[in-house]
Design a protein around this motif. Sequence first.
Motif, PDB file in Angstrom:
ATOM      1  N   UNK A  98       0.846  -1.188   0.000  1.00 17.88           N
ATOM      2  CA  UNK A  98       0.000   0.000   0.000  1.00 17.88           C
ATOM      3  C   UNK A  98       0.887   1.246   0.000  1.00 17.88           C
ATOM      4  N   UNK A  99       0.431   2.354  -0.584  1.00 21.97           N
ATOM      5  CA  UNK A  99       1.248   3.577  -0.625  1.00 21.97           C
ATOM      6  C   UNK A  99       1.318   4.237   0.752  1.00 21.97           C
ATOM      7  N   UNK A 100       2.329   5.104   1.001  1.00 20.40           N
ATOM      8  CA  UNK A 100       2.418   5.810   2.290  1.00 20.40           C
ATOM      9  C   UNK A 100       1.237   6.752   2.485  1.00 20.40           C
ATOM     10  N   UNK A 101       0.969   7.073   3.734  1.00 19.04           N
ATOM     11  CA  UNK A 101      -0.075   8.034   4.043  1.00 19.04           C
ATOM     12  C   UNK A 101       0.374   9.432   3.602  1.00 19.04           C
ATOM     13  N   UNK A 102      -0.556  10.301   3.220  1.00 18.41           N
ATOM     14  CA  UNK A 102      -0.169  11.639   2.755  1.00 18.41           C
ATOM     15  C   UNK A 102       0.398  12.504   3.881  1.00 18.41           C
ATOM     16  N   UNK A 103       1.210  13.477   3.471  1.00 13.50           N
ATOM     17  CA  UNK A 103       1.773  14.492   4.380  1.00 13.50           C
ATOM     18  C   UNK A 103       2.611  13.894   5.510  1.00 13.50           C
ATOM     19  N   UNK A 104       3.198  12.739   5.266  1.00 13.47           N
ATOM     20  CA  UNK A 104       4.083  12.128   6.262  1.00 13.47           C
ATOM     21  C   UNK A 104       3.397  11.635   7.504  1.00 13.47           C
ATOM     22  N   UNK A 105       2.074  11.420   7.424  1.00 10.46           N
ATOM     23  CA  UNK A 105       1.321  11.010   8.619  1.00 10.46           C
ATOM     24  C   UNK A 105       1.715   9.612   9.107  1.00 10.46           C
ATOM     25  N   UNK A 106       2.245   8.791   8.209  1.00 11.51           N
ATOM     26  CA  UNK A 106       2.543   7.412   8.617  1.00 11.51           C
ATOM     27  C   UNK A 106       3.980   7.160   8.968  1.00 11.51           C
ATOM     28  N   UNK A 107       4.790   8.217   9.162  1.00 10.68           N
ATOM     29  CA  UNK A 107       6.222   8.029   9.424  1.00 10.68           C
ATOM     30  C   UNK A 107       6.568   7.969  10.904  1.00 10.68           C
ATOM     31  N   UNK A 108       5.617   8.260  11.790  1.00 12.06           N
ATOM     32  CA  UNK A 108       5.913   8.326  13.219  1.00 12.06           C
ATOM     33  C   UNK A 108       5.942   6.934  13.849  1.00 12.06           C
ATOM     34  N   UNK A 109       6.747   6.815  14.901  1.00 12.72           N
ATOM     35  CA  UNK A 109       6.869   5.563  15.661  1.00 12.72           C
ATOM     36  C   UNK A 109       6.297   5.772  17.055  1.00 12.72           C
ATOM     37  N   UNK A 110       5.072   6.260  17.116  1.00 14.22           N
ATOM     38  CA  UNK A 110       4.464   6.559  18.414  1.00 14.22           C
ATOM     39  C   UNK A 110       3.648   5.370  18.889  1.00 14.22           C
ATOM     40  N   UNK A 111       3.910   4.870  20.096  1.00 13.93           N
ATOM     41  CA  UNK A 111       3.071   3.771  20.613  1.00 13.93           C
ATOM     42  C   UNK A 111       1.624   4.212  20.738  1.00 13.93           C
TER      43      UNK A 111
END
Length: 387
Positions: A358-371
């Motif tokens: 699947x493609x990445x989420x827009x605007x960098x929303x899927x780059x965080x490693x937050x529990x």
Amino acid sequence: MRWWPFGRRTERRTIAWQDVWGSGADAEHLRGDSMNVALSLVPVYAATRLIADSVASLPLETYRRAGDTRTRITDPALIADPTAFGTTFDWVHRAVTSLALRGNAYGLVTSTDRSGTPSRIEWLHPDEVSIEQDDTAYAPRWYWRGRLLESAAFVHIPGFTLPGKVKGLSPIAAYKNAVEIGLYAQRFGRDWFVNGSTPAAVLETTEEVTQDQAKVIKDRFKNAAKGREPVALGLGVTYKPISVPAEESQFLATIRATKTDIANIYGIPPELIGGETGSSMTYANVEQQKIMLVTYALRSYLTKIETAVSRLLPRPQYVRFNADAVLRADTKTRYEAHHLALTDGWKSKDEVRAEEDLPPLPNGEGTKYAPILPTQPARVPPAGGTQ
């Protein structure tokens, strides 16, 4: 009558089965250490195909290491387009096949980039490569079709190596006897049906039979047997079959044992090529069987190819197979694993989405490693009172 020993004809009253069908002395055609012949044995082909297909189908990815961090980078030419004859899958498949059958993969660098890094390597047929000094005490000299190979343009990936040796041990040469037993059993099975399920017989007569007459009788019998028709042999010849049931000759047991032996040689769960474990152990599910395959059969091939190819790339670049592809679980289990990774914060949403193509989420929303913190239930005030 004068005795004359030369040219004296011996009286023959029986024609053995070997005279009709041959003695079966065709060892040259059933040499277990020959790659092509060994591959004609079903378990060897099945084991080799399983290992080569499994390794070649895994994604081969390139990374750059900086301290404790690794970053996925664009694949260089050696990974993206390593051969003029097919794809990366074909390239890896040839290397693994050579390792599985001959215990060595030999590559010839046919192209380099501007920095001198190999961009294409063609794997050579292992039987066409020889070594002058197979000893770690000497600098080995390699030859291909009798021509000396330059070390800068030659790549060698050994499989199982003995101490003090440079060249890997060939599995089919080391276990030639096991392969040949399987080949003979396979040949027996073919003859069992081709010869009318009769492995042995005698054509017998009380009269003397000349060589010419014997040939006529054999030809009549063979032609009639092939067409499964009645035969008139003449000269008082009678047919006496010596029937040996396949199970009594241990034919089926030999076939099963060969499959299990070949599986053990290659570290494959025997059930994957039709063998038997020899114990009551069973696999709980398909995923556990895949783990066994990766752990005991594929891991050494993966490590050897990763190490050899990484040495050809400029540091700190290296390659790694993504073994998760062969361990891909069912949808429910996979999604549960994704949820745990996101909840514990050691995978980002974009990484999970990439695994699912699947493609990445827009605007960098899927780059965080937050529990993901568990949701606290809302507090309900007690009846008749205030909070």
